[in-house]
Scaffold this motif. Sequence first.
Motif, PDB file in Angstrom:
ATOM      1  N   UNK A   1       9.530   6.394  13.824  1.00 28.77           N
ATOM      2  CA  UNK A   1       9.461   7.279  12.664  1.00 28.77           C
ATOM      3  C   UNK A   1       8.009   7.451  12.234  1.00 28.77           C
ATOM      4  N   UNK A   2       7.488   8.658  12.422  1.00 25.47           N
ATOM      5  CA  UNK A   2       6.062   8.910  12.179  1.00 25.47           C
ATOM      6  C   UNK A   2       5.666   8.695  10.723  1.00 25.47           C
ATOM      7  N   UNK A   3       6.608   8.843   9.805  1.00 29.35           N
ATOM      8  CA  UNK A   3       6.295   8.632   8.396  1.00 29.35           C
ATOM      9  C   UNK A   3       5.883   7.213   8.068  1.00 29.35           C
ATOM     10  N   UNK A   4       6.168   6.265   8.974  1.00 29.42           N
ATOM     11  CA  UNK A   4       5.838   4.860   8.727  1.00 29.42           C
ATOM     12  C   UNK A   4       4.717   4.361   9.627  1.00 29.42           C
ATOM     13  N   UNK A   5       4.101   5.256  10.399  1.00 31.60           N
ATOM     14  CA  UNK A   5       3.010   4.837  11.275  1.00 31.60           C
ATOM     15  C   UNK A   5       1.858   4.233  10.479  1.00 31.60           C
ATOM     16  N   UNK A   6       1.531   4.846   9.363  1.00 32.93           N
ATOM     17  CA  UNK A   6       0.405   4.358   8.561  1.00 32.93           C
ATOM     18  C   UNK A   6       0.657   2.935   8.081  1.00 32.93           C
ATOM     19  N   UNK A   7       1.875   2.677   7.610  1.00 28.51           N
ATOM     20  CA  UNK A   7       2.215   1.330   7.145  1.00 28.51           C
ATOM     21  C   UNK A   7       2.185   0.314   8.270  1.00 28.51           C
ATOM     22  N   UNK A   8       2.604   0.740   9.459  1.00 27.37           N
ATOM     23  CA  UNK A   8       2.579  -0.171  10.612  1.00 27.37           C
ATOM     24  C   UNK A   8       1.140  -0.478  11.023  1.00 27.37           C
ATOM     25  N   UNK A   9       0.296   0.548  11.085  1.00 25.82           N
ATOM     26  CA  UNK A   9      -1.090   0.340  11.503  1.00 25.82           C
ATOM     27  C   UNK A   9      -1.869  -0.488  10.484  1.00 25.82           C
ATOM     28  N   UNK A  10      -1.475  -0.378   9.216  1.00 26.12           N
ATOM     29  CA  UNK A  10      -2.145  -1.178   8.187  1.00 26.12           C
ATOM     30  C   UNK A  10      -1.669  -2.616   8.189  1.00 26.12           C
ATOM     31  N   UNK A  11      -0.439  -2.846   8.679  1.00 26.58           N
ATOM     32  CA  UNK A  11       0.101  -4.200   8.704  1.00 26.58           C
ATOM     33  C   UNK A  11       1.220  -4.438   7.710  1.00 26.58           C
ATOM     34  N   UNK A  12       1.714  -3.373   7.063  1.00 25.69           N
ATOM     35  CA  UNK A  12       2.792  -3.521   6.092  1.00 25.69           C
ATOM     36  C   UNK A  12       4.163  -3.620   6.755  1.00 25.69           C
ATOM     37  N   UNK A  13       4.277  -3.136   7.983  1.00 25.47           N
ATOM     38  CA  UNK A  13       5.553  -3.142   8.695  1.00 25.47           C
ATOM     39  C   UNK A  13       5.386  -3.764  10.069  1.00 25.47           C
ATOM     40  N   UNK A  14       6.495  -4.344  10.552  1.00 27.92           N
ATOM     41  CA  UNK A  14       6.576  -4.750  11.946  1.00 27.92           C
ATOM     42  C   UNK A  14       7.112  -3.569  12.753  1.00 27.92           C
ATOM     43  N   UNK A  15       6.989  -3.663  14.067  1.00 31.15           N
ATOM     44  CA  UNK A  15       7.426  -2.579  14.932  1.00 31.15           C
ATOM     45  C   UNK A  15       8.917  -2.280  14.749  1.00 31.15           C
ATOM     46  N   UNK A  16       9.726  -3.323  14.556  1.00 31.89           N
ATOM     47  CA  UNK A  16      11.167  -3.139  14.388  1.00 31.89           C
ATOM     48  C   UNK A  16      11.505  -2.366  13.121  1.00 31.89           C
ATOM     49  N   UNK A  17      10.600  -2.381  12.152  1.00 28.94           N
ATOM     50  CA  UNK A  17      10.860  -1.724  10.867  1.00 28.94           C
ATOM     51  C   UNK A  17      10.734  -0.208  10.952  1.00 28.94           C
TER      52      UNK A  17
ATOM     53  N   UNK B   1      -7.413   6.042   7.103  1.00 27.36           N
ATOM     54  CA  UNK B   1      -7.435   5.158   5.938  1.00 27.36           C
ATOM     55  C   UNK B   1      -6.561   3.934   6.164  1.00 27.36           C
ATOM     56  N   UNK B   2      -5.475   4.088   6.891  1.00 29.49           N
ATOM     57  CA  UNK B   2      -4.599   2.947   7.165  1.00 29.49           C
ATOM     58  C   UNK B   2      -5.254   1.975   8.140  1.00 29.49           C
ATOM     59  N   UNK B   3      -5.883   2.506   9.180  1.00 21.90           N
ATOM     60  CA  UNK B   3      -6.586   1.648  10.132  1.00 21.90           C
ATOM     61  C   UNK B   3      -7.740   0.932   9.443  1.00 21.90           C
ATOM     62  N   UNK B   4      -8.460   1.659   8.594  1.00 22.39           N
ATOM     63  CA  UNK B   4      -9.568   1.059   7.860  1.00 22.39           C
ATOM     64  C   UNK B   4      -9.078  -0.094   6.990  1.00 22.39           C
TER      65      UNK B   4
ATOM     66  N   UNK C   1       3.728  12.684   0.678  1.00 21.87           N
ATOM     67  CA  UNK C   1       3.110  11.431   0.226  1.00 21.87           C
ATOM     68  C   UNK C   1       2.288  10.877   1.377  1.00 21.87           C
ATOM     69  N   UNK C   2       0.985  10.788   1.177  1.00 27.04           N
ATOM     70  CA  UNK C   2       0.053  10.359   2.223  1.00 27.04           C
ATOM     71  C   UNK C   2      -0.500   8.991   1.852  1.00 27.04           C
ATOM     72  N   UNK C   3      -0.285   8.023   2.710  1.00 31.33           N
ATOM     73  CA  UNK C   3      -0.803   6.680   2.462  1.00 31.33           C
ATOM     74  C   UNK C   3      -2.325   6.701   2.482  1.00 31.33           C
ATOM     75  N   UNK C   4      -2.924   5.999   1.519  1.00 34.46           N
ATOM     76  CA  UNK C   4      -4.385   5.904   1.467  1.00 34.46           C
ATOM     77  C   UNK C   4      -4.873   4.471   1.664  1.00 34.46           C
TER      78      UNK C   4
ATOM     79  N   UNK D   1      -0.968   5.508  -2.366  1.00 35.70           N
ATOM     80  CA  UNK D   1      -0.712   6.773  -1.675  1.00 35.70           C
ATOM     81  C   UNK D   1      -1.038   7.935  -2.593  1.00 35.70           C
ATOM     82  N   UNK D   2      -1.302   9.085  -1.941  1.00 36.53           N
ATOM     83  CA  UNK D   2      -1.553  10.337  -2.637  1.00 36.53           C
ATOM     84  C   UNK D   2      -0.297  11.194  -2.541  1.00 36.53           C
ATOM     85  N   UNK D   3       0.234  11.581  -3.688  1.00 36.72           N
ATOM     86  CA  UNK D   3       1.478  12.355  -3.754  1.00 36.72           C
ATOM     87  C   UNK D   3       1.171  13.777  -4.175  1.00 36.72           C
ATOM     88  N   UNK D   4       1.834  14.737  -3.499  1.00 39.20           N
ATOM     89  CA  UNK D   4       1.728  16.125  -3.917  1.00 39.20           C
ATOM     90  C   UNK D   4       3.093  16.796  -3.828  1.00 39.20           C
TER      91      UNK D   4
END
Length: 418
Positions: free
Chosen positions: A88-104, A206-209, A379-382, A387-390
């Motif tokens: 699910x691409x919507x959670x890629x940012x959270x995974x790359x930042x470390x908020x989620x595991x791959x299974x999530x 921003x997530x990788x950073x 909603x874009x993770x920062x 996150x930034x919501x519009x």
Amino acid sequence: MKSWTFRPRDSSKAGEPPIQLVLLGGGHAHVHVLKQLNQLKQLNQLKHESQLKPLKRQGLPKRADRGNSKLLPAMEVTLLTPDRYQYYSGMFSGYLEGNYELEDIRIDLERMCQKAGVRLILAAAGRIDPEGQTVMTDSGQCIPYDVLSLNIGSVVAKRVGGSDRTSDRLPQLKPNYYVATLKQLLQSKERIVVVGGGASGMELAMSVQAGRRCASSNDSKDGSLHDVTVIYTGSPLAAYGEHASRRMEELARRRGLHLIGNDRAVLIDDGELVLQSGKRLPYDSLLQLTGSAPLPLLQASGLETDASGYILVNEQLQSVSAPNIFGAGDCIALQSHPELPKAGVYAVRQAPVLWRNLCGYMLGDPLVRYRPQRTYLSIISTGHQEALLQYGWLTAHGHWCWRLKQAIDRAFIRKYNE
């Protein structure tokens, strides 16, 4: 343009083979179709008609709502997709930042197929033959169909020429299952450059950073090599309006990103990125997130496409040149809305229409129209769980925006993994 005609089979007649429905791709819309097929299978297993739930809630055609004992013609369903999981691409940012595991962040397509009685073929499509009504895999397997549904997404548009002799310096984000290895790859790289200042580029950068800062416990903002560089031609989030663009630029600089605006990457030169301004940026990892492009097999199929190469469909999500072919998501161009953005939210909204029209087409019932929403929540993770919501004129930023995004994303995954 040649028009192909569906060759229907009357599966109610003795000896007639079942209709072959092939789902090409495991995207958002087809995940919904698998869910509906599973629910339909459960409904068909109920012994007493009084136990049947209202079928309108399942998105079935009215013909089935009337309690017809044969809800759909006898059919065999095949899902053709290159990977067991839909990430699910919507959670890629959270995974790359470390908020989620791959299974999530992934949906188990194999499990869904087993529950729905759907045959799963793990392979990529190499060719679509509308005249012969077959799909050929990249390994040469031929899969016949009576009705075909496309939900294969898109690829990243390669707008920067050149090459690099070290392939792992040019990681890919699409197909989506590449994300499984992307995190580890980026963590081992020193100089990361992202080309593209749209939502995907800024969110990933921003997530990788944030993930790298957290992992190294480095709070420095001195523009060192640990900081991610983002290059864009105008301003970040330009499509979101001036206010959102200024807010994103402010947030990115506060997070320590190195921003290069009003410039263009023109050449990849074996470890260096050459800009239009003449600057040369050395990199250890270069990610191009510069919009989407169609898969080449779409134009090669002979189906009518738009100028970019996406399958052209009508308001019923039906190919304008082959009525037994439907599509949803990034791989299609809606004839009535040619400028519709390539965003996952549209695929999610198209899913119930696609399911209903697949059923209606096989039953011979009238098809329903898909009407795109005029605006949608973005909603874009920062990074750092913000996150930034519009939504329309409203722009907001903070932890609560991230919590809302997290709730929406987790609910989506839970809906199909339960």
